[in-house]
Design a protein around this motif. Structure first.
Motif, PDB file in Angstrom:
ATOM      1  N   GLY A  61     110.466  13.726 -34.457  1.00 29.93           N
ATOM      2  CA  GLY A  61     111.158  12.750 -35.274  1.00 29.93           C
ATOM      3  C   GLY A  61     110.922  12.860 -36.762  1.00 29.93           C
ATOM      4  N   SER A  72     114.803   5.558 -43.695  1.00 30.50           N
ATOM      5  CA  SER A  72     114.049   5.262 -42.472  1.00 30.50           C
ATOM      6  C   SER A  72     113.940   6.495 -41.590  1.00 30.50           C
ATOM      7  CB  SER A  72     114.748   4.157 -41.671  1.00 30.50           C
ATOM      8  OG  SER A  72     114.829   2.960 -42.402  1.00 30.50           O
ATOM      9  N   ARG A 130     112.203   7.431 -37.447  1.00 32.39           N
ATOM     10  CA  ARG A 130     111.518   6.956 -36.248  1.00 32.39           C
ATOM     11  C   ARG A 130     110.779   8.133 -35.626  1.00 32.39           C
ATOM     12  NH1 ARG A 130     113.606   5.381 -30.293  1.00 32.39           N
ATOM     13  NH2 ARG A 130     112.211   3.628 -29.826  1.00 32.39           N
ATOM     14  N   SER A 152     108.291   9.692 -32.665  1.00 36.31           N
ATOM     15  CA  SER A 152     108.017   9.505 -31.247  1.00 36.31           C
ATOM     16  C   SER A 152     106.843  10.374 -30.837  1.00 36.31           C
ATOM     17  CB  SER A 152     109.253   9.881 -30.423  1.00 36.31           C
ATOM     18  OG  SER A 152     109.007   9.757 -29.039  1.00 36.31           O
ATOM     19  N   PHE A 174     106.647  -0.767 -41.435  1.00 34.43           N
ATOM     20  CA  PHE A 174     106.487   0.093 -40.271  1.00 34.43           C
ATOM     21  C   PHE A 174     106.255  -0.766 -39.030  1.00 34.43           C
ATOM     22  CE2 PHE A 174     104.685   4.214 -42.387  1.00 34.43           C
ATOM     23  CZ  PHE A 174     105.722   4.181 -43.310  1.00 34.43           C
ATOM     24  N   THR A 175     106.757  -0.274 -37.897  1.00 34.06           N
ATOM     25  CA  THR A 175     106.541  -0.964 -36.629  1.00 34.06           C
ATOM     26  C   THR A 175     106.136   0.055 -35.569  1.00 34.06           C
ATOM     27  OG1 THR A 175     108.218  -2.631 -37.168  1.00 34.06           O
ATOM     28  CG2 THR A 175     107.537  -2.443 -34.863  1.00 34.06           C
ATOM     29  N   SER A 208     105.258   0.800 -31.565  1.00 30.88           N
ATOM     30  CA  SER A 208     105.591   0.246 -30.252  1.00 30.88           C
ATOM     31  C   SER A 208     105.285   1.287 -29.187  1.00 30.88           C
ATOM     32  CB  SER A 208     107.072  -0.157 -30.202  1.00 30.88           C
ATOM     33  OG  SER A 208     107.907   0.974 -30.408  1.00 30.88           O
ATOM     34  N   TYR A 254     106.022   4.948 -30.389  1.00 33.03           N
ATOM     35  CA  TYR A 254     106.971   5.136 -31.478  1.00 33.03           C
ATOM     36  C   TYR A 254     106.419   4.548 -32.770  1.00 33.03           C
ATOM     37  CZ  TYR A 254     109.958   5.707 -27.399  1.00 33.03           C
ATOM     38  OH  TYR A 254     110.483   6.115 -26.199  1.00 33.03           O
ATOM     39  N   GLN A 270     108.469   3.201 -36.101  1.00 35.38           N
ATOM     40  CA  GLN A 270     109.659   2.988 -36.907  1.00 35.38           C
ATOM     41  C   GLN A 270     109.215   2.784 -38.345  1.00 35.38           C
ATOM     42  OE1 GLN A 270     113.012   3.003 -36.075  1.00 35.38           O
ATOM     43  NE2 GLN A 270     113.343   2.839 -38.287  1.00 35.38           N
ATOM     44  N   MET A 271     109.703   3.636 -39.218  1.00 35.80           N
ATOM     45  CA  MET A 271     109.291   3.586 -40.621  1.00 35.80           C
ATOM     46  C   MET A 271     110.505   3.271 -41.483  1.00 35.80           C
ATOM     47  SD  MET A 271     106.743   6.880 -40.772  1.00 35.80           S
ATOM     48  CE  MET A 271     108.042   8.076 -40.558  1.00 35.80           C
ATOM     49  N   ASN A 272     110.450   2.152 -42.176  1.00 35.32           N
ATOM     50  CA  ASN A 272     111.532   1.723 -43.056  1.00 35.32           C
ATOM     51  C   ASN A 272     111.050   1.688 -44.505  1.00 35.32           C
ATOM     52  OD1 ASN A 272     113.155   1.298 -40.753  1.00 35.32           O
ATOM     53  ND2 ASN A 272     112.448  -0.809 -40.572  1.00 35.32           N
TER      54      ASN A 272
END
Length: 117
Positions: free
Chosen positions: A7, A16, A18, A20, A68-69, A71, A80, A82-84
């Protein structure tokens, strides 16, 4: 335990991505997983972590909170990130990490994230 990241890539500032991480092998032994990064000329740092079982409690570096999130999909053995709102200074190699109940630590090969200004 084997870990494979994917990713990464090139993104403009403010964009952004994401990431993985796919885990295989003795995944039943994993207690926690996390994302680390190493920027050029800097030490590796923790970005975010998550517990694999139970409620999946998380923790984040102050610099990424709110953007960032992390999960996990327990059934798929995946994690994962998630980078914004990415910043140029977040250009780094991002690594997946897993720690077992016996405190064995495993690392993926890393995925390059490049944020252009």
């Amino acid at each position: 335990v084997q870990l494979v990241e994917s990713g990464g890539g090139l993104v403009q500032a403010g964009g952004s991505l994401r990431l993985s991480c796919a885990a295989s092998g003795s995944t039943f032994s994993i207690n926690t997983m996390g994302w680390y990064r190493r920027a050029p000329g800097k030490q590796r740092e923790l970005v975010a972590g998550i517990t694999i079982r139970g409620g999946g409690s998380t923790n984040y570096a102050d610099s990424v909170k709110g953007r960032f999130t992390i999960s996990r999909d327990y059934a798929k053995n995946r994690m994962y990130l998630q980078m914004n709102s990415l910043k140029p200074e977040e250009t780094a190699v991002y690594y997946c990490n897993a720690v077992t109940g016996a405190l064995e630590r495993y690392w993926g090969q890393g995925t390059q994230v490049t944020v252009s200004s």
